[in-house]
Design a protein around this motif. Structure first.
Motif, PDB file in Angstrom:
ATOM      1  N   VAL A 103       8.022  44.874 -36.072  1.00 18.69           N
ATOM      2  CA  VAL A 103       8.444  45.218 -37.427  1.00 18.69           C
ATOM      3  C   VAL A 103       8.406  43.940 -38.259  1.00 18.69           C
ATOM      4  CG1 VAL A 103      10.261  46.163 -38.896  1.00 18.69           C
ATOM      5  CG2 VAL A 103       9.952  47.044 -36.559  1.00 18.69           C
ATOM      6  N   VAL A 104       7.623  43.956 -39.332  1.00 19.65           N
ATOM      7  CA  VAL A 104       7.551  42.785 -40.211  1.00 19.65           C
ATOM      8  C   VAL A 104       8.068  43.170 -41.585  1.00 19.65           C
ATOM      9  CG1 VAL A 104       5.762  41.522 -38.987  1.00 19.65           C
ATOM     10  CG2 VAL A 104       5.085  43.289 -40.606  1.00 19.65           C
ATOM     11  N   LEU A 105       8.977  42.368 -42.106  1.00 18.40           N
ATOM     12  CA  LEU A 105       9.609  42.604 -43.399  1.00 18.40           C
ATOM     13  C   LEU A 105       9.123  41.542 -44.374  1.00 18.40           C
ATOM     14  CD1 LEU A 105      13.244  43.047 -42.000  1.00 18.40           C
ATOM     15  CD2 LEU A 105      11.467  44.814 -42.239  1.00 18.40           C
ATOM     16  N   ALA A 106       8.328  41.931 -45.345  1.00 23.76           N
ATOM     17  CA  ALA A 106       7.763  40.998 -46.326  1.00 23.76           C
ATOM     18  C   ALA A 106       7.298  39.713 -45.638  1.00 23.76           C
ATOM     19  CB  ALA A 106       8.800  40.676 -47.402  1.00 23.76           C
ATOM     20  N   PRO A 107       6.381  39.827 -44.678  1.00 19.95           N
ATOM     21  CA  PRO A 107       6.028  38.677 -43.850  1.00 19.95           C
ATOM     22  C   PRO A 107       5.080  37.696 -44.525  1.00 19.95           C
ATOM     23  CG  PRO A 107       4.621  40.509 -43.273  1.00 19.95           C
ATOM     24  CD  PRO A 107       5.613  41.030 -44.304  1.00 19.95           C
ATOM     25  N   SER A 108       5.151  36.442 -44.106  1.00 21.04           N
ATOM     26  CA  SER A 108       4.073  35.503 -44.384  1.00 21.04           C
ATOM     27  C   SER A 108       3.079  35.623 -43.233  1.00 21.04           C
ATOM     28  CB  SER A 108       4.611  34.074 -44.538  1.00 21.04           C
ATOM     29  OG  SER A 108       5.506  33.748 -43.510  1.00 21.04           O
ATOM     30  N   LEU A 109       1.955  34.924 -43.343  1.00 18.49           N
ATOM     31  CA  LEU A 109       0.872  35.140 -42.390  1.00 18.49           C
ATOM     32  C   LEU A 109       0.082  33.855 -42.205  1.00 18.49           C
ATOM     33  CD1 LEU A 109      -0.899  37.215 -40.748  1.00 18.49           C
ATOM     34  CD2 LEU A 109      -2.135  37.623 -42.896  1.00 18.49           C
ATOM     35  N   THR A 110      -0.052  33.401 -40.965  1.00 17.86           N
ATOM     36  CA  THR A 110      -0.806  32.177 -40.719  1.00 17.86           C
ATOM     37  C   THR A 110      -2.272  32.386 -41.085  1.00 17.86           C
ATOM     38  OG1 THR A 110      -0.992  32.855 -38.394  1.00 17.86           O
ATOM     39  CG2 THR A 110       0.666  31.215 -38.915  1.00 17.86           C
ATOM     40  N   GLY A 111      -2.801  31.407 -41.817  1.00 18.01           N
ATOM     41  CA  GLY A 111      -4.197  31.471 -42.233  1.00 18.01           C
ATOM     42  C   GLY A 111      -4.405  32.054 -43.610  1.00 18.01           C
ATOM     43  N   TYR A 112      -3.358  32.666 -44.176  1.00 15.39           N
ATOM     44  CA  TYR A 112      -3.492  33.239 -45.512  1.00 15.39           C
ATOM     45  C   TYR A 112      -3.445  32.127 -46.566  1.00 15.39           C
ATOM     46  CZ  TYR A 112      -2.527  35.886 -49.751  1.00 15.39           C
ATOM     47  OH  TYR A 112      -2.578  36.389 -51.022  1.00 15.39           O
ATOM     48  N   VAL A 113      -4.355  32.158 -47.524  1.00 11.29           N
ATOM     49  CA  VAL A 113      -4.384  31.169 -48.604  1.00 11.29           C
ATOM     50  C   VAL A 113      -3.623  31.748 -49.805  1.00 11.29           C
ATOM     51  CG1 VAL A 113      -5.835  29.824 -50.158  1.00 11.29           C
ATOM     52  CG2 VAL A 113      -6.598  30.281 -47.810  1.00 11.29           C
ATOM     53  N   TYR A 114      -2.516  31.115 -50.141  1.00  5.53           N
ATOM     54  CA  TYR A 114      -1.644  31.648 -51.189  1.00  5.53           C
ATOM     55  C   TYR A 114      -2.201  31.389 -52.587  1.00  5.53           C
ATOM     56  CZ  TYR A 114       1.805  32.934 -47.765  1.00  5.53           C
ATOM     57  OH  TYR A 114       2.442  33.553 -46.706  1.00  5.53           O
ATOM     58  N   SER A 115      -1.780  32.231 -53.520  1.00  3.21           N
ATOM     59  CA  SER A 115      -2.255  32.171 -54.894  1.00  3.21           C
ATOM     60  C   SER A 115      -1.777  30.905 -55.603  1.00  3.21           C
ATOM     61  CB  SER A 115      -1.750  33.393 -55.666  1.00  3.21           C
ATOM     62  OG  SER A 115      -0.325  33.349 -55.765  1.00  3.21           O
ATOM     63  N   GLN A 116      -2.454  30.599 -56.722  1.00  2.00           N
ATOM     64  CA  GLN A 116      -2.056  29.447 -57.526  1.00  2.00           C
ATOM     65  C   GLN A 116      -0.645  29.642 -58.082  1.00  2.00           C
ATOM     66  OE1 GLN A 116      -4.189  26.691 -57.748  1.00  2.00           O
ATOM     67  NE2 GLN A 116      -2.249  25.748 -58.363  1.00  2.00           N
ATOM     68  N   GLU A 117      -0.304  30.884 -58.417  1.00  2.41           N
ATOM     69  CA  GLU A 117       1.039  31.180 -58.938  1.00  2.41           C
ATOM     70  C   GLU A 117       2.111  30.793 -57.925  1.00  2.41           C
ATOM     71  OE1 GLU A 117       3.680  35.042 -60.500  1.00  2.41           O
ATOM     72  OE2 GLU A 117       1.782  35.341 -59.446  1.00  2.41           O
ATOM     73  N   PHE A 118       1.925  31.204 -56.670  1.00  2.00           N
ATOM     74  CA  PHE A 118       2.903  30.881 -55.637  1.00  2.00           C
ATOM     75  C   PHE A 118       2.897  29.386 -55.335  1.00  2.00           C
ATOM     76  CE2 PHE A 118       4.151  30.267 -51.192  1.00  2.00           C
ATOM     77  CZ  PHE A 118       5.399  30.869 -51.202  1.00  2.00           C
ATOM     78  N   THR A 119       1.718  28.795 -55.282  1.00  2.00           N
ATOM     79  CA  THR A 119       1.604  27.359 -54.993  1.00  2.00           C
ATOM     80  C   THR A 119       2.300  26.539 -56.068  1.00  2.00           C
ATOM     81  OG1 THR A 119      -0.502  27.736 -53.873  1.00  2.00           O
ATOM     82  CG2 THR A 119      -0.009  25.482 -54.529  1.00  2.00           C
ATOM     83  N   ASN A 120       2.133  26.925 -57.330  1.00  2.00           N
ATOM     84  CA  ASN A 120       2.792  26.206 -58.425  1.00  2.00           C
ATOM     85  C   ASN A 120       4.308  26.317 -58.319  1.00  2.00           C
ATOM     86  OD1 ASN A 120       0.312  25.530 -59.471  1.00  2.00           O
ATOM     87  ND2 ASN A 120       0.315  27.127 -61.055  1.00  2.00           N
ATOM     88  N   TYR A 121       4.788  27.493 -57.948  1.00  3.20           N
ATOM     89  CA  TYR A 121       6.234  27.698 -57.757  1.00  3.20           C
ATOM     90  C   TYR A 121       6.766  26.760 -56.668  1.00  3.20           C
ATOM     91  CZ  TYR A 121      10.251  29.974 -55.439  1.00  3.20           C
ATOM     92  OH  TYR A 121      11.441  30.237 -54.805  1.00  3.20           O
ATOM     93  N   MET A 122       6.086  26.713 -55.524  1.00  7.52           N
ATOM     94  CA  MET A 122       6.535  25.856 -54.427  1.00  7.52           C
ATOM     95  C   MET A 122       6.464  24.383 -54.817  1.00  7.52           C
ATOM     96  SD  MET A 122       7.647  27.769 -52.086  1.00  7.52           S
ATOM     97  CE  MET A 122       7.927  26.419 -50.926  1.00  7.52           C
ATOM     98  N   THR A 123       5.458  23.999 -55.561  1.00  9.93           N
ATOM     99  CA  THR A 123       5.327  22.604 -56.001  1.00  9.93           C
ATOM    100  C   THR A 123       6.482  22.214 -56.906  1.00  9.93           C
ATOM    101  OG1 THR A 123       2.914  22.691 -55.843  1.00  9.93           O
ATOM    102  CG2 THR A 123       3.848  20.963 -57.225  1.00  9.93           C
ATOM    103  N   SER A 124       6.855  23.107 -57.804  1.00  8.13           N
ATOM    104  CA  SER A 124       7.959  22.806 -58.728  1.00  8.13           C
ATOM    105  C   SER A 124       9.285  22.719 -57.988  1.00  8.13           C
ATOM    106  CB  SER A 124       8.040  23.872 -59.827  1.00  8.13           C
ATOM    107  OG  SER A 124       8.428  25.128 -59.296  1.00  8.13           O
ATOM    108  N   VAL A 125       9.470  23.556 -56.978  1.00  5.42           N
ATOM    109  CA  VAL A 125      10.696  23.497 -56.177  1.00  5.42           C
ATOM    110  C   VAL A 125      10.749  22.187 -55.399  1.00  5.42           C
ATOM    111  CG1 VAL A 125      11.914  24.506 -54.206  1.00  5.42           C
ATOM    112  CG2 VAL A 125      10.955  25.999 -55.978  1.00  5.42           C
ATOM    113  N   ASN A 126       9.668  21.870 -54.699  1.00  7.23           N
ATOM    114  CA  ASN A 126       9.640  20.673 -53.853  1.00  7.23           C
ATOM    115  C   ASN A 126       9.786  19.384 -54.654  1.00  7.23           C
ATOM    116  OD1 ASN A 126       9.324  22.226 -51.544  1.00  7.23           O
ATOM    117  ND2 ASN A 126       7.084  22.171 -51.642  1.00  7.23           N
ATOM    118  N   ALA A 127       9.389  19.415 -55.927  1.00  7.56           N
ATOM    119  CA  ALA A 127       9.493  18.225 -56.770  1.00  7.56           C
ATOM    120  C   ALA A 127      10.948  17.829 -57.014  1.00  7.56           C
ATOM    121  CB  ALA A 127       8.782  18.460 -58.096  1.00  7.56           C
ATOM    122  N   ALA A 128      11.866  18.740 -56.787  1.00  7.69           N
ATOM    123  CA  ALA A 128      13.291  18.448 -57.007  1.00  7.69           C
ATOM    124  C   ALA A 128      13.918  17.688 -55.844  1.00  7.69           C
ATOM    125  CB  ALA A 128      14.054  19.750 -57.240  1.00  7.69           C
ATOM    126  N   ALA A 129      13.235  17.593 -54.717  1.00  4.64           N
ATOM    127  CA  ALA A 129      13.779  16.891 -53.547  1.00  4.64           C
ATOM    128  C   ALA A 129      14.058  15.432 -53.887  1.00  4.64           C
ATOM    129  CB  ALA A 129      12.793  16.977 -52.394  1.00  4.64           C
TER     130      ALA A 129
END
Length: 261
Positions: A103-129
């Motif tokens: 059973v997978v609930l909103a899973p991520s997936l190895t090998g999947y290339v994420y969208s620019q929208e998601f990548t930009n979100y993660m970049t903005s979050v990580n920049a706060a470290a």
């Protein structure tokens, strides 16, 4: 076994794998429902909750295998959320004889290339470290948390994120997770376990793309929970537990909006 775990209930075993950013407490609303029919095992992934910190490159798949062997469980149902779904999928491909159902609930997936929208979100979050409060604020301001952050679960989710981020920046010595090769996205059609894919309707477009890839799994069913976001395990716990129970017991799903393929 150095990972923290809990066992509740009796019956066939279900192992719950939580998402990143939180720990096994995230299942606290689902476990009582599932434990009425099953033996439910929850655990804190390495570096989270009450489990040891990440000190060296780690295989979360092998951590899971060692936990199951420690518990003497030869065959289980796996329930994985988000990155926990990625672990569950990779484990199912690596050790197919050990997985009864997946059973997978909103899973991520190895090998999947994420969208620019998601990548930009993660970049903005990580920049706060390493500003933990800012990291948590930006993480949970993502559009896929809007339902949860408007719910009574807001404070609990924030608390888990703060605990996780604090451990990351004070205890972790390694940030490298080792995944099996080749990546799961290349091997989904070889999954032999009966599989259930559940997601909410408030999600990144990437989740719908990942669902498309999972259609290659031979024995798979899909369910969508209206009004749920990425943290559906908190806001729609009872509905999810019922859906999982009916799937595992082979009953027709009446609680979500099933879309069989």
């Amino acid at each position: 076994m150095d990972l923290f775990y809990k066992i509740e209930g009796d019956g066939s075993p279900i192992v719950m794998i939580h998402s990143g950013g939180v720990d096994s407490r995230v299942w606290r609303y689902m476990v009582p429902e599932l434990a009425r029919s099953f033996k439910v095992i929850t655990f804190d992934g390495r570096g989270t909750g009450r489990s040891p910190a990440m000190l060296e490159p780690t295989s979360l798949v092998e951590d899971l295998r060692k936990l199951l062997e420690h518990l003497g469980l030869e065959r289980v149902t796996l329930v994985g959320h988000s990155m926990g779904g990625q672990v569950a999928t990779d484990f199912t491909l690596s050790y197919p004889s050990m997985v009864e159902q997946l059973v997978v609930l909103a899973p991520s997936l190895t090998g999947y290339v994420y969208s620019q929208e998601f990548t930009n979100y993660m970049t903005s979050v990580n920049a706060a470290a390493p500003d933990i409060s800012k990291l948590v604020e930006l993480s949970l301001a993502g559009p896929v948390y809007q339902a949860t952050m408007a719910s009574p679960h807001r404070s609990f989710l924030s608390e888990m994120y703060v605990h996780y981020m604090t451990r990351v920046f004070t205890e972790w010595r390694s940030f490298e997770v080792l995944w099996p090769e080749p990546p799961s996205i290349e091997r989904l059609e070889t999954i032999v376990a009966s599989t259930l894919f559940i997601q909410g309707t408030i999600e990144w477009p990437d989740m719908y793309n990942i669902a498309e890839h999972f259609k290659r799994v031979p024995a798979i069913r899909f369910a969508e929970i209206k009004g749920a976001d990425h943290m559906l395990v908190l806001t729609h716990a009872e509905q999810l537990a019922n859906c999982i129970q009916q799937f595992v017991l082979g009953e027709q799903d009446k609680t979500a909006d099933p879309k069989s393929e």
